[in-house]
Design a protein around this motif. Sequence first.
Motif, mmCIF file in Angstrom:
data_model
loop_
_atom_site.group_PDB
_atom_site.id
_atom_site.type_symbol
_atom_site.label_atom_id
_atom_site.label_comp_id
_atom_site.label_asym_id
_atom_site.label_seq_id
_atom_site.Cartn_x
_atom_site.Cartn_y
_atom_site.Cartn_z
ATOM 1 N N VAL A 204 0.837 -1.207 0.000
ATOM 2 C CA VAL A 204 0.000 0.000 0.000
ATOM 3 C C VAL A 204 0.870 1.255 0.000
ATOM 4 O O VAL A 204 0.686 2.153 -0.819
ATOM 5 N N VAL A 205 1.846 1.295 0.926
ATOM 6 C CA VAL A 205 2.633 2.541 1.001
ATOM 7 C C VAL A 205 3.570 2.699 -0.193
ATOM 8 O O VAL A 205 4.014 3.797 -0.496
ATOM 9 N N ASN A 206 3.844 1.599 -0.893
ATOM 10 C CA ASN A 206 4.772 1.673 -2.027
ATOM 11 C C ASN A 206 4.220 2.520 -3.177
ATOM 12 O O ASN A 206 4.958 3.227 -3.846
ATOM 13 N N TYR A 207 2.870 2.416 -3.391
ATOM 14 C CA TYR A 207 2.292 3.154 -4.511
ATOM 15 C C TYR A 207 1.958 4.575 -4.078
ATOM 16 O O TYR A 207 1.139 4.762 -3.164
ATOM 17 N N TYR B 294 4.705 9.653 13.637
ATOM 18 C CA TYR B 294 5.831 8.738 13.401
ATOM 19 C C TYR B 294 5.455 7.731 12.302
ATOM 20 O O TYR B 294 6.226 7.496 11.369
ATOM 21 N N LEU B 295 4.237 7.186 12.399
ATOM 22 C CA LEU B 295 3.816 6.172 11.418
ATOM 23 C C LEU B 295 3.670 6.782 10.023
ATOM 24 O O LEU B 295 4.047 6.157 9.027
ATOM 25 N N LEU B 296 3.180 8.001 9.957
ATOM 26 C CA LEU B 296 3.025 8.649 8.645
ATOM 27 C C LEU B 296 4.390 8.916 8.013
ATOM 28 O O LEU B 296 4.560 8.796 6.794
ATOM 29 N N ARG B 297 5.382 9.225 8.844
ATOM 30 C CA ARG B 297 6.740 9.433 8.296
ATOM 31 C C ARG B 297 7.298 8.128 7.731
ATOM 32 O O ARG B 297 7.938 8.103 6.699
ATOM 33 N N ARG B 298 7.024 7.008 8.428
ATOM 34 C CA ARG B 298 7.507 5.708 7.923
ATOM 35 C C ARG B 298 6.835 5.392 6.596
ATOM 36 O O ARG B 298 7.447 4.850 5.679
ATOM 37 N N ALA B 299 5.528 5.720 6.479
ATOM 38 C CA ALA B 299 4.807 5.470 5.224
ATOM 39 C C ALA B 299 5.438 6.289 4.102
ATOM 40 O O ALA B 299 5.731 5.766 3.024
ATOM 41 N N ALA B 300 5.700 7.568 4.372
ATOM 42 C CA ALA B 300 6.270 8.442 3.332
ATOM 43 C C ALA B 300 7.646 7.924 2.903
ATOM 44 O O ALA B 300 7.973 7.910 1.710
ATOM 45 N N GLU B 301 8.417 7.483 3.871
ATOM 46 C CA GLU B 301 9.784 7.018 3.602
ATOM 47 C C GLU B 301 9.795 5.783 2.688
ATOM 48 O O GLU B 301 10.742 5.564 1.947
#
Length: 406
Positions: free
Chosen positions: A33-36, A362-369
């Motif tokens: 999910v976060v990849n796209y 914190y979780l949103l930053r990991r998703a963006a990264e």
Amino acid sequence: MNPTNLISFDDTSVAFSYKSNQELNKANLIFTVVNYPFLSKVATSAVKTAFAFHLPVRSLIRATVFEHFCGGETIEQSEQTIRKLAGFHVGTILDYSVEGAKSEEGFDKTAEEIISTVEKAKKDRSSIPFCVFKLTGLADMELLEKVQSKKPFTHDERSAFERVKERVYRICSRAFESDVPILIDAEDSWIQGAIDSLAYVMMAEFNHSRPIVHNTFQMYRADMLTNLKVALRTATEKKYYLGVKLVRGAYMEKERSRALKLGYPDPINADKAATDELFNQGLSFCLENIEKISLVCGSHNEFSNQFLTDIMSRHGIKPDDKRIWFSQLLGMSDNISFNLAKAGYNVAKYVPYGPVEAVMPYLLRRAAENTSVAGQSSRELKLIRIERSRRKNGHPALSQSASGSN
Ligand SMILES: Cc1cc2nc3c(=O)[nH]c(=O)nc-3n(C[C@H](O)[C@H](O)[C@H](O)COP(=O)(O)OP(=O)(O)OC[C@H]3O[C@@H](n4cnc5c(N)ncnc54)[C@H](O)[C@@H]3O)c2cc1C
């Protein structure tokens, strides 16, 4: 480097040995999910909206990204993760990741929580080799900016800063009494001077007999190798150990855009190659002076981690030498952490914890990264897919390397 002796991070069976098939499938779903970019954008804005309108998404987040990247909502709930990592000789650094505690009461509460992590580590030093805190969890950002600017304080600001120093002292003295080394995270350059000053006062107080307090050096800053050298000179003159956490730095875009907006020189290196070079020079400098330094290398970069193992062996330093630690974040770069630990190096993962709502930034930053750049799968996703297919086909073989390096 001598390529024949380099440690390999390719073995995904080691990397994901602590994950069941179900957990691996969940990780696959999250990273897909976060990849796209489009899905990631939709998912993150849906989550932000849902939290803003108090919609019932908490359990969904808790069972997915939160479970992957965090230990739990409390220290007690993080116990299972601590035990799991310890089973593979990987330590835990409990990271109370609540952001935005903006009141004096909130700062006091955060200080007490960090002291609880020190108490926990004291009872379980072999599983919890370090504790950590961020100064912005204990102090108002604007106050720290004022400290750094050296402008005169108002009466209220002076007493607020006295309370900040008291909180930092309370945490570091408890770490010292408990014999638990503590890391101070690095933050924005416009408050980092204030963080550094407090960190060095604490080192001068508590690092005489052994390295307890560790400051963080962000090597994306063009001045940071010089700062590291000056810090060692001061430590040597004042006869204390220099505790160093070396990282590249997490706030590049913010740093660059503020410098542009306010019209001062950009403090960040011109390009990635310059940061990589400085980071590796920083590692070499620490090893050349390891008699006086305790080093934590906080990086997901395969080349830098390999480079450190290589220079350790050149300096005749054993993998399990307690002066050198490797560190990654929970749920990321398990191929580095678990392969290093298997080879006998000291490894500890940051394990964030805190209420689901409070760790959302914190979780949103990991998703963006982990969102794909130029349509390529993220390194994490590639590794997870390799391991899933290895398990499905019952292959004991090593994976193909899933990533580049420097
Ligand atoms: C255990 C641990 C603790 C950490 N603690 C902190 C902390 O206290 N403070 C903090 O700021 N960060 C911290 N970080 C985050 C860290 O600074 C990096 O952002 C992150 O680890 C990515 O860098 P990397 O070394 O893993 O490797 P890579 O992914 O190879 O490097 C990415 C990094 O390179 C730098 N970079 C990228 N592009 C450019 C460019 N064009 N020009 C110049 N530099 C560039 C940036 O720093 C970027 O984050 C920590 C990371 C870990 C694993």
